[in-house]
Design a protein around this motif. Sequence first.
Motif, PDB file in Angstrom:
ATOM      1  N   ARG A   1      -1.443  -1.484  -4.863  1.00 21.68           N
ATOM      2  CA  ARG A   1      -2.500  -1.624  -4.469  1.00 21.68           C
ATOM      3  C   ARG A   1      -3.587  -1.761  -5.351  1.00 21.68           C
ATOM      4  NH1 ARG A   1      -3.714   3.149  -1.869  1.00 21.68           N
ATOM      5  NH2 ARG A   1      -1.507   4.079  -2.057  1.00 21.68           N
TER       6      ARG A   1
ATOM      7  N   ARG B   1      -7.083   0.419  -7.452  1.00 20.43           N
ATOM      8  CA  ARG B   1      -7.913   0.465  -7.607  1.00 20.43           C
ATOM      9  C   ARG B   1      -9.093   0.410  -8.557  1.00 20.43           C
ATOM     10  NH1 ARG B   1      -6.972  -0.233  -3.366  1.00 20.43           N
ATOM     11  NH2 ARG B   1      -7.216   1.383  -1.420  1.00 20.43           N
TER      12      ARG B   1
ATOM     13  N   SER C   1      -5.455 -10.500  -3.617  1.00 18.48           N
ATOM     14  CA  SER C   1      -5.396  -9.769  -2.427  1.00 18.48           C
ATOM     15  C   SER C   1      -5.542  -8.149  -2.418  1.00 18.48           C
ATOM     16  CB  SER C   1      -4.312  -9.200  -0.753  1.00 18.48           C
ATOM     17  OG  SER C   1      -3.932 -11.008  -0.412  1.00 18.48           O
TER      18      SER C   1
ATOM     19  N   GLU D   1      -9.140  -5.938  -2.425  1.00 23.22           N
ATOM     20  CA  GLU D   1      -9.005  -5.020  -1.775  1.00 23.22           C
ATOM     21  C   GLU D   1     -10.069  -3.709  -2.108  1.00 23.22           C
ATOM     22  OE1 GLU D   1      -6.348  -1.535  -0.378  1.00 23.22           O
ATOM     23  OE2 GLU D   1      -5.304  -3.287  -0.799  1.00 23.22           O
TER      24      GLU D   1
ATOM     25  N   SER E   1     -13.990  -3.254  -3.027  1.00 28.73           N
ATOM     26  CA  SER E   1     -14.545  -2.463  -1.428  1.00 28.73           C
ATOM     27  C   SER E   1     -14.009  -1.336  -1.250  1.00 28.73           C
ATOM     28  CB  SER E   1     -14.712  -3.251  -0.081  1.00 28.73           C
ATOM     29  OG  SER E   1     -13.403  -4.288   0.159  1.00 28.73           O
ATOM     30  N   ALA E   2     -12.923  -0.884  -1.639  1.00 27.71           N
ATOM     31  CA  ALA E   2     -12.523   0.330  -1.697  1.00 27.71           C
ATOM     32  C   ALA E   2     -12.403   1.443  -2.575  1.00 27.71           C
ATOM     33  CB  ALA E   2     -10.850   0.307  -1.881  1.00 27.71           C
TER      34      ALA E   2
END
Length: 241
Positions: free
Chosen positions: A175, A177, A227, A231, A234-235
Amino acid sequence: MEIHKIQEGFWRWTAPHPAWVPEKDRPGGWGQFVGCVYLEAGKQEGGGIILFDPLAPPEGGDDRRRFWEALDRDVARVGMPVNILLGNHYHERDAGLFLERYRERPGAELWAPEEAIPLLEGKVTGAFDEGASLAGGVKAYRVEGLDCPGETVFHIASRRALICADALIGVGGGRLRVPPKHWAADTPEGKRAYRTRFRESLRRLADLDFDLVLVSHGEPAYKGGRSAFLEALSAPAWGDE
């Protein structure tokens, strides 16, 4: 130091950040180890070795000796000039050390964003701006809104990869950010730029072809990077979840 082979001629290694302190290791901060990237460009891209935001292991340990021995072997084997690319002025760190080591043989150049040049302590041999095509088929994209004038994300089309300085953070499990708002300049203009332009300047990179996202801080997205990138746009920012 950890070394990860991504593809043939494409590696990522980590080294401890010289300014890290334990209180930085929390959401909204950054971890002790930072990632650097080695790219061996193919003949169709002009060949040569490109180093992104390179940092050597600390002095006095076996990691440092082994690191330089391995890199020296690769540089000698390739036999072409080394290009060192900086994503922002904060990542200057050991760049001058790499430049001096290979400047005479086989030759080396140190490139940095045009806007970052006044903030660098050492010498650079070249500057680049938005959209510049660099050694090895690397292309530079400027990101606005952080306290890093000229903050750059590099795209390597042949490897389907993005390489980020501070514009994205790996938070584990593949992930990503965006960094928190306190990574913007602490001025009304800096806060406004983070709020209105930062994510939008990243969003335009979604049109590029990539599946890998290699970050300086945190764990990269070695697969599913596109992906993870979308993500992150918008996170909530790192530390705000």
